[in-house]
Scaffold this active site. Sequence first.
Site, PDB file in Angstrom:
ATOM      1  N   ALA A 330       0.814  -1.212   0.000  1.00  0.00           N
ATOM      2  CA  ALA A 330       0.000   0.000   0.000  1.00  0.00           C
ATOM      3  C   ALA A 330       0.848   1.262   0.000  1.00  0.00           C
ATOM      4  O   ALA A 330       1.957   1.262  -0.531  1.00  0.00           O
ATOM      5  CB  ALA A 330      -0.985  -0.033   1.185  1.00  0.00           C
ATOM      6  N   SER A 331       0.385   2.313   0.622  1.00  0.00           N
ATOM      7  CA  SER A 331       1.044   3.619   0.507  1.00  0.00           C
ATOM      8  C   SER A 331       2.426   3.667   1.123  1.00  0.00           C
ATOM      9  O   SER A 331       3.147   4.639   0.930  1.00  0.00           O
ATOM     10  CB  SER A 331       0.172   4.681   1.173  1.00  0.00           C
ATOM     11  OG  SER A 331      -1.062   4.738   0.526  1.00  0.00           O
ATOM     12  N   THR A 332       2.788   2.676   1.881  1.00  0.00           N
ATOM     13  CA  THR A 332       4.105   2.718   2.527  1.00  0.00           C
ATOM     14  C   THR A 332       5.213   2.751   1.491  1.00  0.00           C
ATOM     15  O   THR A 332       6.345   3.108   1.808  1.00  0.00           O
ATOM     16  CB  THR A 332       4.324   1.500   3.441  1.00  0.00           C
ATOM     17  OG1 THR A 332       4.238   0.309   2.668  1.00  0.00           O
ATOM     18  CG2 THR A 332       3.289   1.448   4.552  1.00  0.00           C
ATOM     19  N   ILE A 333       4.929   2.350   0.250  1.00  0.00           N
ATOM     20  CA  ILE A 333       5.994   2.327  -0.747  1.00  0.00           C
ATOM     21  C   ILE A 333       6.135   3.667  -1.473  1.00  0.00           C
ATOM     22  O   ILE A 333       7.017   3.835  -2.300  1.00  0.00           O
ATOM     23  CB  ILE A 333       5.780   1.221  -1.796  1.00  0.00           C
ATOM     24  CG1 ILE A 333       4.395   1.289  -2.413  1.00  0.00           C
ATOM     25  CG2 ILE A 333       6.002  -0.154  -1.202  1.00  0.00           C
ATOM     26  CD1 ILE A 333       4.276   2.122  -3.622  1.00  0.00           C
ATOM     27  N   ASN A 698      -6.438   5.200  -0.505  1.00  0.00           N
ATOM     28  CA  ASN A 698      -5.405   4.336  -1.062  1.00  0.00           C
ATOM     29  C   ASN A 698      -5.908   3.149  -1.865  1.00  0.00           C
ATOM     30  O   ASN A 698      -5.148   2.338  -2.302  1.00  0.00           O
ATOM     31  CB  ASN A 698      -4.510   3.766   0.038  1.00  0.00           C
ATOM     32  CG  ASN A 698      -3.804   4.866   0.777  1.00  0.00           C
ATOM     33  OD1 ASN A 698      -3.747   6.002   0.268  1.00  0.00           O
ATOM     34  ND2 ASN A 698      -3.301   4.561   1.936  1.00  0.00           N
TER      35      ASN A 698
END
Lengths: 747, 368
Positions: A330-333, A698
């Site tokens: 998810a958005s962590t990348i 997301n």
Amino acid sequence: MRKSRIAIADHVAEALLFNRRLLVAFVMVVLLFGVLLLNLYQLQVVKYEEYSTRADGNRIKLVPLSPNRGMIYDRNGVLLAENRPVHSLELVPEQVKDLTQTVQALAKLIAIDEEQQQAFFKEVKQQRRFKSIALKEHLTEQEVAILAVHLHQFSGVTLEARLTRNYPYGDLFTHALGYIGKINEKEYKQLEESQQSANYAASRDIGKVGLEKFYERQLHGTVGYQEVEVNSRGRVIRTLREQPAISGDDLYLSLDLGLQLKAQEALGENRGSVVMLDPRDGAVLAFYSNPSYNPNLFVHGISGKNYRMLLNSPDRPLVNRITQGLFPPASTIKPLLGVAGLENGTVTEQTRIPDPGLYRLPNVSRPWRDHSKYGHGYVDIYTGIIKSCDTYFYDLAYKMGIDKIADFMTKAGFGRPSGIDIHEENEGNMPTREWKKIKHKQNWGPGDTINIGIGQGYWQATPLQMALTTATLINTGARITPRLARNFHNQQQDQSLLLAPEQAITVVDPNNWAISREAMRRTAQQEGGTARGAFLGATYDPAGKTGTQQVINIAAGQKYNAKAINERHRDNAMFVGYAPHHNPEVVVAVVVENAGGGGSNAAPVARVMMDHYFTPAAEKPALPTLAEIALMQEQRAAQMLAREQRYAEEKAAEEARKLKRQQQQHEPSAVPGGAVPATIEPATAPVTTAEQPPITQNRPQPQANGTGSGTEAGTAQQPDAAAPAEGSPNTNSAVSQAPTEDNPIDD
Amino acid sequence: MTEQENQSRLMRWHIDGPLFGALLLLIVIGLFTLYSADGHDLAKVEGQALKVTFAMGIMTMLAQINPQSYRRWSLPMYISGLFFLLIVEFFGYTAKGSTRWIDLGFTKFQPSEMMKLAVPMAVAWYMAKHPMPPRTRDVLAGFLICAAPTLLIAKQPDLGTSILIAMSGVFVLFFSGMSWRIIGFVAALLAAFLPILWHFLMYDYQKRRVLTLFDPERDPLGAGYQTIQSMIAIGSGGIEGKGWMQGTQSQLEFLPERHTDFIFAVFAEEMGLMGVCGLFLLYLFIIGRGLVIASRAQDNYSRFLAGSITLTFFVYVFVNIGMVSGILPVVGVPLPLVSFGGTSFVTLLAGFGILMSVSTHKRMLAKQ
């Protein structure tokens, strides 16, 4: 007359004949004695060496002595795995007058059930009379005390102590330490193939999972030998020589007990995981997956009931979520993807794109939505990361293309084994064109790439990979190898097990990396940052990135259970972060399953971890005592039991409903008005939820899929995180890598 | 002077001094070996000593009887022995798969033991009736006397004893001057008989023992085990031996039957080749003394009997040591006067009692 005369006449001749025969006989006797003597000369002089050797071979036996297994300590020297004497009640049949009577008398002192007695008598029949046979193993301290008092009344009855593994912190370190168990047939074969079987001649146990397995060779030690004289029945008469066993090396970990406790406490009853690394050398400081299980159960052979409970629990406690749990990152990348775009020249620091709240591809009617319905206006890379703007990264990914993204991300650490020092690891999936071709027999479409832009679609990563790749970002392209173990400690060597970071990505401009890091700092510290709330007042200059991954995959059988759907299909909360910003000492990755948004549910866990890490040693709260730990363990076990009971009840209720419905369908006229149709009602609500999931941050709607391969992208992208085995393309069955394989059940 | 006095006193007791001394020495060696072989059990050795004393008593008693009396009792003994064997055949007591005993209630009587002496006595009695060398038909008759009990005992089955009994009779024939032609003929006949024996008369376990002899390692844990362990014991004894009670093969019980049939292996392991030579000399002395007694005997009956008893004694020694050291098949023959046992001592010492009778009565006869 005549006869006797002849006899008298021949008397001398007869004596002569007889004496001749005597002489012949005597010569024969001497000759035959000669033959015997010649043969004995052959045996005792010529072949003396051979027979002497064989006589020694008969009487001298080597008895292997098992080495003590190396201890395992945390980074501060707290003992995490020890060898503790376990007492067993043993009898030597030869020395016991009346076996049955003695066993009965002993059964009056301590509880010895029928099964144990039968097993004992069976063993008695099979073993030598002078061999000690266990009547009851794993005696409690109370039983030992009772027996010790009464032992003098019995002959041939002894209390034996054997060392077995004990993990004093119970479920706190299980997924890192693993456990040991009885060597099984397959392991014997492997030992033989690696020519290690001699070293295990006296060993009962072997590392089954975790560090216990990974460092088996060093932890096990070297077998010793006792040269003993035995008689023809194998009884030891005396010891001739002894070569003591060499204990296994003690292992010191990077893990910190205090941090582990914080992680466990912060996760509470949530399913999830916390991993904390040192980005400089890959040392793993915290490594906790919840729920966990007590490894001590496995050391002595777990009961069938307990094992089935662990195996079948919907919470999957046997699965190591940090290395086996697969989640779309998810958005962590986004920070790392930002670096990829900058380095590739796809975007610059100044690039700004409009975000109207959705993103469209030419010729594709349905849009990808941003988590913010109204969009973020004009967005540059900073805003893209700080506010987690999806549109910015849809665009970036689309422009950069899957090939370059996959290449960059694989180098950074996605879709490949991390190299951590346990074997239970999934490599996840960093999807490529070739992968989709092989796996799904379909071409890669632009829509697939757009999903990748926000860390979803086919992308799957373990929480460890999320932490690891964040370290790659911090280290400007240098990838670390995470290590739970720091070094072995023994007299000869004191070498570090940590590995130096490897420059995996060729850097174009270090400033590009600094941009993303700065954006992460602002995410945690600046007004509007998604993690700011969690890090308010933190003094250690934190940085981070949140992620929220929606779970939509609903198995067919589950849709009638409204409660379970609601619970198991909430968003997975994620967070990756590090601190201090300018000279990072720790990286944290947190995944809390079905908890909701990452900023409000995962980031606070990371905050707790970092707070503890940056608290000066003197101000840290005192560690609980072992007694307190034992109490906590008991409470946790009770909690787990209650949870399992609740799951079982829910399952039973659901099945009852199902059955009732079936009956109603089959014989509607049989019970006219008997069943209230409203009882089916709850089922309808979750069905609609499942079909039209609410759009949250997301998560792209799988309405369009580039080249028109239907709804493929949507259905394949998010397997149930709690069951990574199912539907995850690159993984072997995660559950089967857990202890199940060895069937450690003692029936 | 004193020695002469001593000798004359022994003479009056009808004891042959040299023979008696040698036998006593052998028995003492046997008791020491037994103590070492059988778990250092003094009570057991004492029990054995008691039995030996009893057997010595019988020997002394039998030495008092004039050889002429033996001669008169030869036939009745033989006939009653045959009778007992027939009883065994039909009503005998069976143990370990063979029928050898008559159950008397309080004890078990083994007629084949009695026949060990009765057969040579009967053959000697018959051959002594005729001048030497015997006619062919007398030799034939002699063989017949041997054959009846031999076959009955072989049928029990007790092949070892039957062969030894047949040999004790044949020895008499040999000493009576049976011509070398017949000896050659009999030897040829036996050679021809061997395949028949092998294929039709021997039991499987007997065949296995013979096969094992040629290759003990073919069945190291079964039939070959005894022989292999015994050879290891003897071989590992070396020249000087491991010392009394120091033999590992015997003390740690790798050696089977170490207090009975395989006691020689215990002796050889602990006393070495030097001890073995001493033992051989002792046996050779006893046998030599027996042959001297036979040579000095004054009538043919005494000669034949004394010669046969002595030679049979040697056969026991040879067969036992041969089997223990791996050159003869394992047949149940104890080492005379050393192996643990009661009956065998009585039979053997009874034989020596007759030898002493022969040795001590002739001079009296000469004086009269």
